[in-house]
Write a protein that holds these residues in place. Sequence first.
Motif: not given
Length: 116
Positions: A89-90, A87, A62-63
């Motif tokens: 967070e990736d 991002r 989902d992310s």
Amino acid sequence: QVQLVESGGGLVQSGGSLKLSCVASGTSIFSRYDMNWYRQAPGNQRELVASMADTGRTSYADSVKGRFTISRDNAKNTVYLQMESLRPEDTAVYYCHSSRLFRNYWGQGTQVTVSS
């Protein structure tokens, strides 16, 4: 014995793009393998990011839905991960994984770092 070698990682700014590649060797039936991309950030468990079955069916975490695209070129024994709108967070080590008939194979990983 299947061997997987990833490439294409690097440092990119937030919002940027990268395309990872994974070349498989040691098999003449690459098209029959399910291919996956996983990632692991420091302190986190390895997570499944994207999958492509031998049928061509794809699925995504989902992310990353709408931002990442998995594809394959069976003639080149290669699977790709196109990553857009990256991002911070990736940021993680990205691993190529293949499986067939209950056998699993992993690449050595390629580092993706997204700066904010």
